[in-house]
Design a protein around this motif. Structure first.
Motif, PDB file in Angstrom:
ATOM      1  N   ALA A  44      54.564  49.376  38.309  1.00  0.00           N
ATOM      2  CA  ALA A  44      55.071  48.037  38.010  1.00  0.00           C
ATOM      3  C   ALA A  44      54.350  46.977  38.834  1.00  0.00           C
ATOM      4  N   ALA A  48      52.023  44.076  37.216  1.00  0.00           N
ATOM      5  CA  ALA A  48      52.278  42.666  37.529  1.00  0.00           C
ATOM      6  C   ALA A  48      51.039  42.000  38.124  1.00  0.00           C
ATOM      7  N   GLN A  51      48.537  41.411  35.319  1.00  0.00           N
ATOM      8  CA  GLN A  51      48.939  40.308  34.443  1.00  0.00           C
ATOM      9  C   GLN A  51      48.722  38.963  35.132  1.00  0.00           C
TER      10      GLN A  51
END
Length: 111
Positions: A44, A48, A51
């Motif tokens: 995760a 993140a 992105q």
């Protein structure tokens, strides 16, 4: 724009796909309980960070890469179904849109 700049801008969507989509798939994969928390947290954080890196290259590029990550997640979620194949044309069009977003952001884009 030099040839190197052009090739970098055209290759970035594929590079982001190679580093982002395995993390998306890893978050959907059932893992042994001993590693599940740490592995999912690491994936995760990686997703993140990637992105945010995509958004650093422009809002349009970041939006397209976020949409494509969601498309990959939906295709993986519905994998045994033939509907998961519907993601392939969406991914191809999306990668082209990401290339266009990178080229449009170029300071001297003439395409």
């Amino acid at each position: 724009m030099t040839d190197t700049d052009l090739s970098n801008r055209l290759a970035e969507p594929y590079a982001f796909a190679l580093v982002t989509w395995p993390a998306v798939l890893g978050l959907l994969t059932p893992l042994p309980e001993a590693w599940a928390t740490w592995a999912q947290a690491g994936l995760a954080v990686w997703l993140a960070a990637m992105q945010l890196g995509a958004y650093a290259r422009g809002v349009g590029f970041g939006n397209v890469m976020l949409f494509l990550s969601g498309t990959v997640a939906l295709a993986a979620y519905g994998h045994p179904s033939p509907w998961s194949l519907a993601a392939l044309p969406v991914l191809l069009v999306g990668l082209h849109a990401a290339q266009r977003a990178r080229l449009d952001r170029a300071p001297e884009a003439t395409a």
